[in-house]
Design a protein around this motif. Structure first.
Motif, mmCIF file in Angstrom:
data_model
loop_
_atom_site.group_PDB
_atom_site.id
_atom_site.type_symbol
_atom_site.label_atom_id
_atom_site.label_comp_id
_atom_site.label_asym_id
_atom_site.label_seq_id
_atom_site.Cartn_x
_atom_site.Cartn_y
_atom_site.Cartn_z
ATOM 1 N N PRO A 393 -12.228 -0.739 -14.203
ATOM 2 C CA PRO A 393 -11.854 -1.244 -12.879
ATOM 3 C C PRO A 393 -11.043 -0.223 -12.089
ATOM 4 N N PRO A 394 -11.082 -0.301 -10.774
ATOM 5 C CA PRO A 394 -10.351 0.662 -9.934
ATOM 6 C C PRO A 394 -8.884 0.276 -9.812
ATOM 7 N N ILE A 395 -8.044 1.245 -9.492
ATOM 8 C CA ILE A 395 -6.681 0.930 -9.102
ATOM 9 C C ILE A 395 -6.724 0.409 -7.670
ATOM 10 N N ILE A 396 -5.936 -0.615 -7.385
ATOM 11 C CA ILE A 396 -5.956 -1.245 -6.061
ATOM 12 C C ILE A 396 -4.710 -0.855 -5.280
ATOM 13 N N PHE A 397 -4.908 -0.343 -4.087
ATOM 14 C CA PHE A 397 -3.826 -0.125 -3.135
ATOM 15 C C PHE A 397 -3.956 -1.233 -2.094
ATOM 16 N N THR A 411 -6.480 -4.710 -13.827
ATOM 17 C CA THR A 411 -6.183 -3.378 -13.318
ATOM 18 C C THR A 411 -4.794 -3.339 -12.699
ATOM 19 N N SER A 412 -4.413 -2.183 -12.182
ATOM 20 C CA SER A 412 -3.096 -1.980 -11.588
ATOM 21 C C SER A 412 -3.160 -2.124 -10.077
ATOM 22 N N ILE A 413 -2.020 -2.468 -9.491
ATOM 23 C CA ILE A 413 -1.935 -2.565 -8.039
ATOM 24 C C ILE A 413 -0.681 -1.857 -7.541
ATOM 25 N N VAL A 414 -0.830 -1.120 -6.458
ATOM 26 C CA VAL A 414 0.294 -0.516 -5.745
ATOM 27 C C VAL A 414 0.335 -1.172 -4.374
ATOM 28 N N GLU A 415 1.418 -1.891 -4.089
ATOM 29 C CA GLU A 415 1.530 -2.575 -2.798
ATOM 30 C C GLU A 415 1.932 -1.577 -1.722
ATOM 31 N N VAL A 416 1.096 -1.478 -0.688
ATOM 32 C CA VAL A 416 1.318 -0.465 0.344
ATOM 33 C C VAL A 416 1.252 -1.030 1.761
ATOM 34 N N GLY A 417 1.197 -2.359 1.899
ATOM 35 C CA GLY A 417 1.061 -2.905 3.248
ATOM 36 C C GLY A 417 1.494 -4.344 3.328
ATOM 37 N N PHE A 418 1.441 -4.877 4.522
ATOM 38 C CA PHE A 418 1.903 -6.229 4.803
ATOM 39 C C PHE A 418 0.932 -7.272 4.257
ATOM 40 N N PRO A 419 1.455 -8.242 3.449
ATOM 41 C CA PRO A 419 2.843 -8.350 2.995
ATOM 42 C C PRO A 419 3.070 -7.665 1.651
ATOM 43 N N THR A 420 4.221 -7.001 1.548
ATOM 44 C CA THR A 420 4.641 -6.389 0.290
ATOM 45 C C THR A 420 5.875 -7.143 -0.189
ATOM 46 N N SER A 421 5.663 -8.118 -1.042
ATOM 47 C CA SER A 421 6.743 -9.029 -1.436
ATOM 48 C C SER A 421 7.316 -8.733 -2.817
#
Length: 452
Positions: A393-397, A411-421
């Motif tokens: 699976p891809p990494i999710i931004f 998979t992993s997620i990097v929060e980069v936008g609204f909303p970043t809670s």
């Protein structure tokens, strides 16, 4: 969810897990200018909801000097709907002037006042004729989202406060129009880095928003600048075109916000050429910044070489066009990761979409990819689920809305936008030379942590 239920959702034109807010949220564009306080003429709770959504549960950024709990509101009720709210607004402005200390007040309207036809301009003009620094913008929700509201507020300040100018221009000076304050979770740190690198090549920079701005004095100096820089795929272009018409100022449009040495150096050389700056000075700054960047990257390469087998080969980016395009460019050109799915969520005006698509088609010399425009999280997640990414699976931004999807896809997620809670953001930046290093730390800390 069944197919019939999905069809019913589409028929209602509903949007699940929205990724922007209404135009009056441009109150944040006003409060992002030091010592500027917005005044909202809207229904009860509107201003508070904008703050909680955009500035609190989005990096927990806080309200600053003039935002958050400070913002005065008429809290219009049935009385204002029936009899009009002009008098209520007049009272609120007068009270605000007594209690609050600001260099400029910006009145923003909500749906109620715009629908009932309150003559907000006349009320504000009463105070303007008394010498009060105050402007207004009609930002009812049906005007559009907070990106639309941002352009309305910036134009209101330029036309009603900055005014006409026929004086000389200051060579090597620039007004920067880029990220949407507060909506972009990392805007404060990013604007700081943009100002730093532009000053490094010899420019005097009116950054206009954030802690590095000098407040309304910078806005007063807008007409004196040599040129305007629009550093985004489309936001700020309308403002720059208006300034070109109003003051005869040229503008440079750079669609890709630079991340990493390759893109940042190319960006600085483009600005240097456009502004006619001292090339030797600019190259000296670029050489120094690149040397520092690549020293850190050399240290990082040991990790990258050792763990390459455990790192994601493909990526997904879900978010507004500014960060979406910037991240895609960086991940492809600097890290060699393969684009899997790119989805832009802020509903850019149709007139700008083909230009944005072209940027993705030419993302690298030997890499071309497509981008989709979609606002509905349900559809976004379905698109990602139906995409074949290979054996891993891809990494999710993305945003907080993608966290459950990331768990589902393992998979992993990097929060980069609204909303970043799930991030607390103070001065963090992900762009330029320094921001790219922070981004690398975030990406691979997240990846390694997920595999533990």
């Amino acid at each position: 969810m069944s197919i019939n239920e999905e069809k019913n959702i589409r028929k209602t034109n509903s949007i699940q897990q929205i990724r922007y807010v209404c135009a009056i949220a441009a109150m944040h564009s006003a409060s992002a200018i030091p010592r500027v306080i917005p005044i909202t003429h809207c229904g009860p709770g509107c201003a508070d909801k904008q703050f909680m959504n955009v500035a609190f549960y989005n990096g927990f950024q806080g309200g600053g000097y003039g935002g958050g709990a400070v913002v005065p509101s008429t809290n219009a009720t049935e009385k204002e709907v029936v009899f009009g709210g002009a008098e209520r607004l007049r009272e609120l402005i007068a009270s605000s002037l007594t209690i609050l200390d600001a260099d400029l007040f910006v009145v923003l309207t909500g749906c109620i006042s715009d629908l009932v036809g309150d003559d907000v301009g006349s009320v504000v003009k009463e105070f303007q004729t008394q010498g009060v620094p105050i402007v207004f913008a009609e930002t009812g929700g049906f005007k559009g989202n907070n990106f639309t509201g941002h352009e309305l507020v910036t134009r209101a300040i330029i036309d009603q406060y900055v005014g006409d100018y026929e004086g000389p221009r200051e060579r090597a000076s620039v007004n920067v129009w880029s990220l949407l304050p507060y909506h972009n979770t990392f805007w404060r740190g990013d604007l700081t880095e943009i100002k730093r690198i532009l000053e490094g090549i010899g420019l005097k920079v009116n950054i206009l928003f954030g802690h590095e701005s000098q407040g309304v004095s910078e806005w007063r100096d807008i007409p004196k600048a040599q040129f305007n820089l629009v550093l985004s795929p489309w936001l700020g272009l309308q403002t720059a075109k208006h300034l070109e018409q109003k003051y005869g100022q040229p503008y440079l449009h750079v669609p890709v916000i630079p991340i990493g040495a390759k893109e940042t150096s190319a960006f600085l050389r483009k600005v240097t050429d456009f502004a006619g700056l001292d090339t030797a000075k600019a190259e000296s700054f670029i050489e120094k910044e690149e040397a520092t960047y690549y020293r850190y990257l050399e240290d990082f390469s040991d990790f990258y070489a050792e763990y390459w087998w455990g790192l994601p080969a493909k990526f997904v980016v879900v978010g507004d066009s500014a960060y979406n395009l910037a991240l895609t460019k960086f991940l492809v050109n600097q890290l060699g990761v393969i684009p899997g799915k790119q989805i832009i969520t802020e509903n850019p005006p149709e007139e700008f979409r083909e230009g944005i698509r072209e940027q993705y088609r030419t993302i690298a010399e030997d890499v071309s990819t497509n981008v989709e425009f979609e606002e509905d999280s349900y559809i976004i997640h379905q698109l990602i689920r139906k995409t074949h990414f290979g054996h891993k699976p891809p990494i999710i931004f993305g945003t907080t809305w993608e966290r459950d999807l990331a768990k589902e896809l393992k998979t992993s997620i990097v929060e980069v936008g609204f909303p970043t809670s799930y991030e607390v953001v103070l001065s963090r930046s992900y762009i330029g030379y320094r921001g790219a290093l922070t981004l690398l730390e975030k990406i691979y800390t997240t990846t390694v942590g997920a595999s533990a």
